[in-house]
Scaffold this motif. Structure first.
Motif, mmCIF file in Angstrom:
data_model
loop_
_atom_site.group_PDB
_atom_site.id
_atom_site.type_symbol
_atom_site.label_atom_id
_atom_site.label_comp_id
_atom_site.label_asym_id
_atom_site.label_seq_id
_atom_site.Cartn_x
_atom_site.Cartn_y
_atom_site.Cartn_z
ATOM 1 N N ILE A 113 30.515 1.781 21.289
ATOM 2 C CA ILE A 113 29.748 1.523 22.509
ATOM 3 C C ILE A 113 30.153 0.167 23.106
ATOM 4 C CG2 ILE A 113 27.453 1.240 23.491
ATOM 5 C CD1 ILE A 113 26.365 2.915 21.203
ATOM 6 N N PRO A 114 30.565 0.130 24.373
ATOM 7 C CA PRO A 114 30.914 -1.140 25.014
ATOM 8 C C PRO A 114 29.697 -2.063 25.079
ATOM 9 C CG PRO A 114 31.701 0.725 26.311
ATOM 10 C CD PRO A 114 30.790 1.282 25.258
ATOM 11 N N ASN A 115 29.964 -3.341 25.117
ATOM 12 C CA ASN A 115 28.889 -4.339 25.157
ATOM 13 C C ASN A 115 28.423 -4.513 26.604
ATOM 14 O OD1 ASN A 115 27.138 -6.446 24.822
ATOM 15 N ND2 ASN A 115 28.562 -7.767 23.714
ATOM 16 N N PHE A 116 27.641 -3.553 27.084
ATOM 17 C CA PHE A 116 27.192 -3.583 28.474
ATOM 18 C C PHE A 116 26.320 -4.809 28.782
ATOM 19 C CE2 PHE A 116 28.095 1.082 28.372
ATOM 20 C CZ PHE A 116 29.065 1.066 29.363
ATOM 21 N N PRO A 117 25.427 -5.236 27.875
ATOM 22 C CA PRO A 117 24.648 -6.444 28.174
ATOM 23 C C PRO A 117 25.532 -7.659 28.458
ATOM 24 C CG PRO A 117 23.627 -5.255 26.374
ATOM 25 C CD PRO A 117 24.932 -4.581 26.632
ATOM 26 N N PHE A 118 26.622 -7.806 27.689
ATOM 27 C CA PHE A 118 27.538 -8.926 27.931
ATOM 28 C C PHE A 118 28.177 -8.809 29.307
ATOM 29 C CE2 PHE A 118 31.998 -10.223 28.054
ATOM 30 C CZ PHE A 118 31.856 -11.590 27.930
#
Length: 287
Positions: free
Chosen positions: A169-174
């Motif tokens: 899962i990509p680090n969307f929050p970052f």
């Protein structure tokens, strides 16, 4: 306007279009900044990184319907549309593409400001008599807000680093935090740049009769009989100066000014967003 005049206007390094959206006391106004296309000679690493991120994001938008990339893209676009239209406008301006301040500002304590970079501000004088004071007030308000937003999101971003440890899962929050840092920074620097231009008289208002004609044609003014009905439920369009139907005609009216830039689609999207947000804000003031 002749072809020669259009060519001259299109070659200007910066033009500003001011379109008032609501009546007083709100005076919400959409500003559109037109700059020439960037010359691909020397790009900073920031511009290269921004372009790369934009390519990746657009790739998400082209992904198969129902995929996580496509869902992430749609969610991100909805979030972006909720941001203030003023922020969208300010961050769209790249000061590096406008006149250099050194060509306008005094070079010494006794020298006069150089007047070799006149920046036109087009506006409809029938509804917007004083655009310069309004622009100055907007910058005084937005500048500190975006400066604070830049430092706030910059402080929050490191908190998202541990999420990189989650596989697949990509680090969307970052990515979201980094995007907010970039957006606030661009808006803040644009506010600073525009304020410097204003302080040294580089921006010159130019009333545009063609814009007045569009406002007269698409103004959602109520009939006097309706205006006198105090019991009538409030409609936000009562205080809007334009309907969304005016946007295509505004594009045609400003075609020569938007020429040479990805101005048409950007202008239309910005105007639709601004009109919708203006309507929502007016609704909230009456609740």
């Amino acid at each position: 306007m002749s072809a020669a005049n259009i060519a001259v206007r299109s070659s200007r390094s910066l033009r500003i279009i001011a379109l008032q959206l609501t009546r007083a006391p709100h005076n919400l106004t959409y500003y559109h900044f037109v700059t020439p296309p960037e010359i691909k000679t020397s790009n900073s690493w920031v511009n290269r990184a921004t372009a790369k991120a934009l390519d990746v994001w657009n790739g998400f938008g082209k992904a198969e319907e129902g995929s996580w990339k496509r869902r992430a893209f749609l969610t991100g676009e909805r979030i972006a549309d909720r941001l203030d239209f003023e922020e969208h406008a300010l961050r769209s301006l790249d000061p590096s593409l406008g006149p250099k301040l050194s060509s306008i500002l005094p070079r010494g304590p006794t020298s006069k400001a150089q007047d070799n970079s006149s920046i036109p501000l087009l506006y409809p004088s029938s509804v917007f008599p004083e655009p310069i004071p309004h622009l100055h007030s907007l910058l005084l308000s937005r500048g500190p807000r975006h400066k604070k937003g830049f430092y706030t999101w910059l402080a929050v971003t490191p908190l998202t680093f541990p999420l990189k440890l989650i596989p697949i899962i990509p680090n969307f929050p970052f990515f979201f935090c980094a995007w907010r840092v970039w957006s606030h920074y661009r808006s803040y620097k644009s506010s600073e740049y525009l304020d410097a231009l204003l302080q040294h008289g580089a921006i010159h208002p130019e009333p545009n009769p063609a814009l007045d004609a569009v406002y007269a044609k698409y103004s959602p003014i109520r009939a006097s009989s309706h205006d006198s009905d105090a019991s009538r439920e409030f409609d936000p369009s009562d205080e809007l100066l334009l309907t969304k139907d005016a946007v295509p005609e505004l594009e045609r009216t400003l075609a020569s000014e938007l020429e040479g830039q990805d101005g048409g689609s950007t202008f239309a999207a910005g105007m639709y967003r601004a009109l919708e947000q203006a309507r929502i804000r007016l609704e909230k003031t009456r609740r």
